[in-house]
Design a protein around this motif. Structure first.
Motif, PDB file in Angstrom:
ATOM      1  N   ALA A 150       0.838  -1.196   0.000  1.00  0.00           N
ATOM      2  CA  ALA A 150       0.000   0.000   0.000  1.00  0.00           C
ATOM      3  C   ALA A 150       0.878   1.253   0.000  1.00  0.00           C
ATOM      4  CB  ALA A 150      -0.915  -0.019   1.219  1.00  0.00           C
ATOM      5  N   HIS A 234      -5.910   4.430  -0.020  1.00  0.00           N
ATOM      6  CA  HIS A 234      -6.517   3.177  -0.468  1.00  0.00           C
ATOM      7  C   HIS A 234      -7.722   3.464  -1.357  1.00  0.00           C
ATOM      8  CE1 HIS A 234      -4.709  -0.100   2.252  1.00  0.00           C
ATOM      9  NE2 HIS A 234      -3.935   0.965   2.327  1.00  0.00           N
ATOM     10  N   GLY A 252      -7.948  -5.775   0.889  1.00  0.00           N
ATOM     11  CA  GLY A 252      -7.121  -4.816   1.612  1.00  0.00           C
ATOM     12  C   GLY A 252      -6.696  -5.389   2.955  1.00  0.00           C
ATOM     13  N   CYS A 268     -13.997   1.801   2.091  1.00  0.00           N
ATOM     14  CA  CYS A 268     -13.056   1.481   1.013  1.00  0.00           C
ATOM     15  C   CYS A 268     -13.693   0.425   0.116  1.00  0.00           C
ATOM     16  CB  CYS A 268     -11.738   0.985   1.601  1.00  0.00           C
ATOM     17  SG  CYS A 268     -10.353   1.165   0.480  1.00  0.00           S
TER      18      CYS A 268
END
Length: 352
Positions: A150, A234, A252, A268
């Motif tokens: 990330a 993200h 994630g 997200c």
């Protein structure tokens, strides 16, 4: 999102769960399942001059990816690579020192990295070749996972390379930099969003059926920094990856963020959230009510084995097995784990 099927018309178990289905048993794979706990991996790694050369050798990396699949028959393979290939694509020196881990050179100028970001996927084309080779050999009922670090996690290593003032295992200096020079850090995160999206696009084009975003350093962030350094990047990364035409599911992994995991899941637009070792079972249930989850066996318990391992596997099965869940570790498998303990877990959940 519907679950894609392979060429035989059969949907891999992992993809069913990522589409929101609850399966008779959870699909299983382990983070770092290709690695030093396997004697065949150690023998292969000895043939490469250094770790990065190993990662960028498609023949070796494909073989490392397939080794645990042959031995254990996991439900998914994850491509053998490293999250620090992206800084190399952006012009930063990266090397690994034996017994010390990664080392990075000075941070390149932001403008130069912006110029290189669009070509990150092409620069790391060897990873795409590795994926293509693995997909050609992997049984169709087993899914293939690509991944990237990330933006914030990769940024911490890149910033550490510039400052080199923190202790091993700490990320305090990078966090202090985020407070002290917010515009520079935010600009770096923007570059990493673009470069990482291009890299993930290349992996999907090469055959990855799932993509995972590893946020290894979400731990310890106050909620305002979590929003700025983790959640918003993200969201931007997912949106940019979709803009590039990627349709495969995304997982994630905001490691160490149990208190904020529900917010992350809700805000997200990923298909699943991976939970770390310290995530309470009840928190996992609440996240699972939002979207599928993955995790979260303690790797040290996998090392220990015995009745304690069986008990925890049973607890996880009871807590999360009634919803969409991927069985995995809460962090990567450790080099000392006995192979018999991996087999013990697979038998316990009915995967072997």
């Amino acid at each position: 999102m519907t679950s894609p099927t392979d060429q035989t018309g059969e949907t891999p178990l992992l993809l069913k769960v990522l589409a929101g289905e609850t399966t008779a048993r959870p699909p299983v794979w382990f983070m770092r399942q290709a690695g030093r706990y396997l004697p065949e991996y150690r023998a292969l790694r000895a043939e490469a001059p250094d770790f990065i050369a190993f990662c960028l050798n498609p023949g070796m990396a494909a073989e490392a990816t397939l080794q645990p699949m042959r031995r254990f028959g996991f439900d998914a393979a994850i491509v053998f690579a490293d999250i620090l290939l992206i800084p190399r694509a952006l012009g930063q020196d990266v090397w690994f020192e034996t017994g010390e881990g990664p080392r990075l050179g000075a941070l390149p100028v932001i403008g130069r990295m912006e110029e290189l970001a669009a070509g990150a996927g092409e620069h790391l084309h060897q990873v795409g070749e590795t994926l293509s080779r693995v997909r050609a050999e992997l049984e169709p009922e087993r899914a293939l996972i690509g991944f990237a670090g990330a933006p914030w996690t990769v940024a911490t290593y890149m910033l550490d390379g510039e400052h080199r003032t923190i202790g091993k295992g700490e990320r305090a200096q990078a966090r202090a930099y985020a407070y002290r020079e917010p515009e520079k850090v935010d600009a770096l995160l923007d570059v990493l969003v673009e470069a990482t999206a291009r890299y993930l696009k290349m992996q999907a084009d090469a055959g990855a059926q799932v993509l995972k975003i590893f946020e290894s350093w979400a731990e310890g962030l106050p909620d305002d920094l979590f929003e700025r350094l983790v959640l918003k990047p993200h969201q931007a990364l997912v949106a940019r990856t979709r803009e590039l035409g990627v349709t495969v599911p995304l997982i994630g992994f905001p490691r160490g963020s149990a208190a904020l995991a529900e917010r992350y899941a809700a805000e997200c637009d990923l298909q699943a959230v991976a939970l770390d070792t310290a995530c309470p079972l009840e928190v996992g249930k609440r996240v699972q009510a939002i979207k599928p989850i993955q995790g979260a066996l303690d790797p040290l318990l996998l090392l220990t084995g015995g009745e304690a391992l069986d008990r925890r596997v049973d607890q996880l099965m009871e807590a999360w097995g009634q919803g969409p869940w991927i069985f995995n570790l809460g962090h990567g498998i450790t080099p000392e784990v006995p192979i018999a303990h991996v087999e013990q877990v697979l038998k316990r959940i009915g995967a072997q």
